[in-house]
Scaffold this active site. Structure first.
Site, PDB file in Angstrom:
ATOM      1  CD  GLU A 175     -17.897 -31.973  39.339  1.00  0.00           C
ATOM      2  OE1 GLU A 175     -18.713 -31.302  40.101  1.00  0.00           O
ATOM      3  OE2 GLU A 175     -17.665 -31.943  38.265  1.00  0.00           O
ATOM      4  CD  GLU A 294     -19.515 -34.360  35.547  1.00  0.00           C
ATOM      5  OE1 GLU A 294     -19.225 -33.040  35.499  1.00  0.00           O
ATOM      6  OE2 GLU A 294     -20.180 -34.905  36.461  1.00  0.00           O
TER       7      GLU A 294
HETATM    8  C1  BGC Z   1     -22.732 -31.425  38.106  1.00  0.00           C
HETATM    9  C2  BGC Z   1     -23.961 -30.962  37.321  1.00  0.00           C
HETATM   10  C3  BGC Z   1     -23.493 -29.839  36.411  1.00  0.00           C
HETATM   11  C4  BGC Z   1     -22.223 -30.123  35.592  1.00  0.00           C
HETATM   12  C5  BGC Z   1     -21.949 -29.185  34.824  1.00  0.00           C
HETATM   13  C6  BGC Z   1     -21.969 -31.881  37.201  1.00  0.00           C
HETATM   14  O1  BGC Z   1     -20.742 -32.522  37.895  1.00  0.00           O
HETATM   15  O2  BGC Z   1     -23.179 -32.337  38.964  1.00  0.00           O
HETATM   16  O3  BGC Z   1     -24.987 -30.299  38.143  1.00  0.00           O
HETATM   17  O4  BGC Z   1     -24.671 -29.447  35.501  1.00  0.00           O
HETATM   18  O5  BGC Z   1     -21.288 -30.781  36.414  1.00  0.00           O
HETATM   19  O6  BGC Z   1     -21.772 -28.228  35.728  1.00  0.00           O
END
Ligand code: BGC
Length: 355
Positions: A175, A294
């Site tokens: 990110e 993710e």
């Molecule tokens: C972050 C986390 C977060 C998740 C959802 C991830 O990329 O590193 O800290 O909990 O995204 O927001």
């Protein structure tokens, strides 16, 4: 030497042998590189099929110290995850906290050994492992100022794992945000990629776009034509008010979103499909495989909506041939209840439906 001395020497020798033997057994791969399956070149599309369905080991190694965010990785998790039907792990890692803050960014060896252990357990469990670079805020705050520092971090990672099998995949950075824009991200990730290629000419590498790997920024990613061992990635948390409701620890104002449900309108489903269509169009034009590294909905959302959303997002991704990794295994978005020692079956079923 009399017979008593010879027996004593023999006993000592046997004891020493058995001690060395025991030690080897507990950590065969890291002590004996010959025990590692060899690296074999595999195409990026083929690798992406092998990534398939995965899960993030979130809230563990991306903390300042493992455990600070609540999760410590245990040996039994690897087989549990494999047996549940997952093919891969994504391992978020905060290398930045464990490297010298200045050039040449020397990485702490104890931390490196812990990562060896994680990767080798993944290999033993026959899980692909995507290792990334997570939470490196100083880089987001000053991308070009810290470029060489970041490049040196990757030089060490790439060198250490150069002989590991192709099931170990590198993801350059989680990110990119803050001061990153399309131009400086292009400059930074290409500098890292060049260094990775010095020792890992054909290992598959994952790269995502700016704006927190947003799917809508995919078209800002200009992957080098001459490198066909790349997998593009994006993250999906839409609608954010639904997935991050009550995430007050890191999303300001998210307490106001509590009670947001998902799945009762046709437009909810259509939206995911059209978002993914835009990614698929980009991927087709660029001829790149896609990994959704993710996606997940936080525990404060109601379980029925989480299950509907998770199922729809995962199935839609699969319909476009995106591999994926759910965020995450055992913390606030968790599919595994570590206290009870059991899966949250509804969520697991949404990710890995029974055939
Ligand atoms: C972050 C986390 C977060 C998740 C959802 C991830 O990329 O590193 O800290 O909990 O995204 O927001």
């Amino acid at each position: 030497m009399n017979w008593k001395n010879s027996i004593f020497t023999l006993l000592l020798f046997t004891l020493l042998l058995s001690l060395t033997g025991c030690k080897k057994k507990t950590n065969v791969l890291s002590e004996d590189p010959v025990g590692l399956p060899p690296f074999e070149e595999i195409g990026a599309f083929e690798q992406n099929v092998l990534l398939g369905r995965g899960v993030n080991f979130g809230n563990a190694l991306e903390g300042e110290n493992e455990g600070d965010m609540g999760m410590v990785i245990q040996e039994e998790y690897f087989t549990l995850i494999k047996q549940a039907g997952f093919q891969s792990l994504r391992v978020p890692i905060s290398w930045g906290y464990h490297a010298l803050p200045v050039y040449p960014s020397t990485i702490d060896l104890t931390f490196f050994s812990r990562i060896d252990w994680v990767i080798e357990n993944a290999i033993r469990a026959e899980l692909n492992a995507v290792i990334n670079c997570h939470h490196i805020d100083v880089l987001d705050a000053d991308p070009l100022g810290n470029k060489m520092w970041f490049v040196e971090i990757w030089r060490q990672i790439a060198d250490r794992y150069k002989d590991y099998p192709n099931s170990v995949i590198f993801e350059i950075k989680n990110e990119p945000h803050d001061q990153f824009n399309a131009d400086n991200w292009d400059e930074v990730y290409k500098a890292v990629l060049d260094v990775i290629r010095e020792t890992n000419p054909t290992r598959n590498v994952v790269i995502g776009p700016i704006n927190w790997n947003s799917f809508s920024s995919m078209n800002t990613l200009d992957l080098p034509e001459n490198d066909q061992h790349l997998i593009a990635t994006f993250h999906y948390y839409n609608p954010f008010q639904f997935t991050h409701q009550g995430a007050t620890g890191w999303v300001e104002g998210s307490g106001d979103w509590l009670g947001t449900t998902w799945g009762n309108l046709q437009s909810h489903y259509a939206r995911v499909i059209s978002d993914f269509e835009s990614v698929a169009d980009w991927a087709e034009a660029e001829n790149r495989p896609v990994y959704m590294g993710e996606f997940g909905a936080y525990e404060q959302a109601d379980m029925a909506s989480r299950v509907l959303w998770t199922d729809h997002v995962a199935r839609t991704a699969e319909s476009f041939d995106f591999s994926w990794a759910y965020w995450e295994f055992g913390a606030g978005f968790g599919i595994y209840d570590r206290n009870a020692g059991e899966w949250r079956e509804e969520l697991l079923g949404a990710l890995i439906p029974e055939e």
